[in-house]
Design a protein around this motif. Structure first.
Motif, mmCIF file in Angstrom:
data_model
loop_
_atom_site.group_PDB
_atom_site.id
_atom_site.type_symbol
_atom_site.label_atom_id
_atom_site.label_comp_id
_atom_site.label_asym_id
_atom_site.label_seq_id
_atom_site.Cartn_x
_atom_site.Cartn_y
_atom_site.Cartn_z
ATOM 1 N N PRO A 1 0.801 -1.232 0.000
ATOM 2 C CA PRO A 1 0.000 0.000 0.000
ATOM 3 C C PRO A 1 0.830 1.276 0.000
ATOM 4 O O PRO A 1 0.456 2.258 -0.645
ATOM 5 N N VAL A 2 1.957 1.276 0.711
ATOM 6 C CA VAL A 2 2.791 2.479 0.762
ATOM 7 C C VAL A 2 3.415 2.738 -0.607
ATOM 8 O O VAL A 2 3.366 3.862 -1.127
ATOM 9 N N ALA A 3 3.998 1.703 -1.202
ATOM 10 C CA ALA A 3 4.610 1.865 -2.526
ATOM 11 C C ALA A 3 3.556 2.238 -3.563
ATOM 12 O O ALA A 3 3.802 3.054 -4.457
ATOM 13 N N PHE A 4 2.366 1.664 -3.426
ATOM 14 C CA PHE A 4 1.273 1.964 -4.353
ATOM 15 C C PHE A 4 0.895 3.437 -4.288
ATOM 16 O O PHE A 4 0.706 4.097 -5.318
ATOM 17 N N SER A 5 0.789 3.968 -3.083
ATOM 18 C CA SER A 5 0.415 5.379 -2.920
ATOM 19 C C SER A 5 1.537 6.304 -3.365
ATOM 20 O O SER A 5 1.277 7.387 -3.908
ATOM 21 N N VAL A 6 2.785 5.903 -3.141
ATOM 22 C CA VAL A 6 3.921 6.718 -3.590
ATOM 23 C C VAL A 6 3.920 6.843 -5.103
ATOM 24 O O VAL A 6 4.079 7.941 -5.654
ATOM 25 N N VAL A 7 3.729 5.713 -5.788
ATOM 26 C CA VAL A 7 3.716 5.731 -7.245
ATOM 27 C C VAL A 7 2.571 6.600 -7.772
ATOM 28 O O VAL A 7 2.754 7.374 -8.720
ATOM 29 N N GLY A 8 1.396 6.470 -7.156
ATOM 30 C CA GLY A 8 0.244 7.216 -7.650
ATOM 31 C C GLY A 8 0.273 8.685 -7.297
ATOM 32 O O GLY A 8 0.268 9.548 -8.177
ATOM 33 N N TYR A 9 0.344 8.983 -6.008
ATOM 34 C CA TYR A 9 0.155 10.365 -5.595
ATOM 35 C C TYR A 9 1.353 11.243 -5.942
ATOM 36 O O TYR A 9 1.183 12.405 -6.317
ATOM 37 N N THR A 10 2.565 10.728 -5.819
ATOM 38 C CA THR A 10 3.737 11.553 -6.103
ATOM 39 C C THR A 10 3.710 12.059 -7.533
ATOM 40 O O THR A 10 4.003 13.228 -7.805
ATOM 41 N N ILE A 11 3.334 11.197 -8.473
ATOM 42 C CA ILE A 11 3.278 11.621 -9.868
ATOM 43 C C ILE A 11 2.054 12.485 -10.126
ATOM 44 O O ILE A 11 2.096 13.402 -10.960
ATOM 45 N N PHE A 12 0.965 12.237 -9.393
ATOM 46 C CA PHE A 12 -0.206 13.106 -9.548
ATOM 47 C C PHE A 12 0.112 14.532 -9.099
ATOM 48 O O PHE A 12 -0.480 15.488 -9.613
ATOM 49 N N ILE A 13 1.031 14.678 -8.141
ATOM 50 C CA ILE A 13 1.426 16.014 -7.691
ATOM 51 C C ILE A 13 1.947 16.828 -8.873
ATOM 52 O O ILE A 13 1.734 18.044 -8.941
#
Length: 267
Positions: free
Chosen positions: A72-84
């Motif tokens: 879940p942590v890696a999943f959120s990093v991949v998604g939200y960091t690039i969405f920023i």
């Protein structure tokens, strides 16, 4: 014929080099204006997206189990960091022209250059933050080295392309319409649940999945996750549709910039 072709190529290369220097100078000016040299100075470039992504990662660190190789942590990093990056580029396009209007006195500076310089700054900060956080996820064992890193890079390029196309449109339509400018920031928040940054497309039931895929962002994030995680696939990614959509978006952006350039009056 050969001399004319050689001259044209040389002129184009010289013009491209000049515009590259213009964009570089605009980026340095924007960095100094935005962050200055106080405190950590230019390090805020990736410090801001890094802090935002860390908060989101921490929120996902306490709940939920890994789905196969997807933590879940890696999943959120991949998604939200690039969405920023998407959110930052689009949000910064509102008011970009007004705050840099005096620069248009210089013949070589264009509205396109100003918008591009801002977009590149946001992209640079986001990519650095993503690299740091994903690297930390690998170090602590939340994920493995990406099986297809080129697809991550391609996805980031597509997110940047879409963000930049939208920013060109927004720069043009908000110059004389402050009401539209006020809608930009809420729009980026509404895009979070529609972007696919926090979920896989396969989790969405039909017919909503079919409607969702008209938006290229979920497809792009599927591509990025395919590059980052072994178990992800390209089942819902249509490369031709993504490219065609972004080409049309870019054309509309260029037309918007061209139109607003004619309406700009320097006193």
């Amino acid at each position: 014929m050969n001399e004319a072709t050689s001259w044209n190529r040389g002129s184009f290369a010289a013009a491209l080099t000049t515009q590259g220097r213009v964009v570089g100078a605009l980026m340095m000016r924007e960095l100094h204006t935005r962050y200055g040299r106080d405190n950590i100075g230019y390090l805020w470039l990736f410090g801001e997206p890094l802090m935002l992504a860390v908060v989101i990662a921490l929120l996902h660190s306490g709940g939920g189990e890994s789905l196969g190789d997807i933590n879940p942590v890696a999943f959120s990093v991949v998604g939200y960091t690039i969405f920023i990056m998407f959110r930052g580029i689009v949000n910064r396009s509102d008011g970009a022209l007004e705050s840099n209007l005096p620069l248009l006195y210089h013949r070589m500076v264009t509205v396109f250059d100003i918008t591009l310089a801002r977009a590149l700054i946001e992209a640079a900060g986001t990519i650095m933050a993503f690299t740091v956080l994903f690297g930390l996820c690998m170090v602590v064992g939340f994920t493995e080295f990406p099986p297809e890193p080129l697809f991550i890079l391609l996805g980031i390029v597509f997110v940047f392309w879409m963000s930049f196309g939208l920013s060109l449109i927004i720069t043009g339509i908000t110059y004389e319409n402050r009401l539209l400018g006020r809608l930009v920031h809420p729009m980026t928040y509404f895009m979070i649940p529609l972007s696919g940054a926090f979920f896989r497309v396969s989790w969405v039931p039909r017919p909503w999945r079919d409607y969702l895929l008209y938006n290229p962002l979920p497809q792009i994030f599927e591509m990025i996750r395919y590059g980052a995680f072994e178990s992800c696939t390209l089942e819902f990614v249509d490369f031709q549709y993504i490219v065609e959509f972004l080409l049309v978006l870019t054309l509309l952006g260029l037309l918007s910039v061209r139109a607003v350039t004619r309406r700009v009056h320097l006193n």
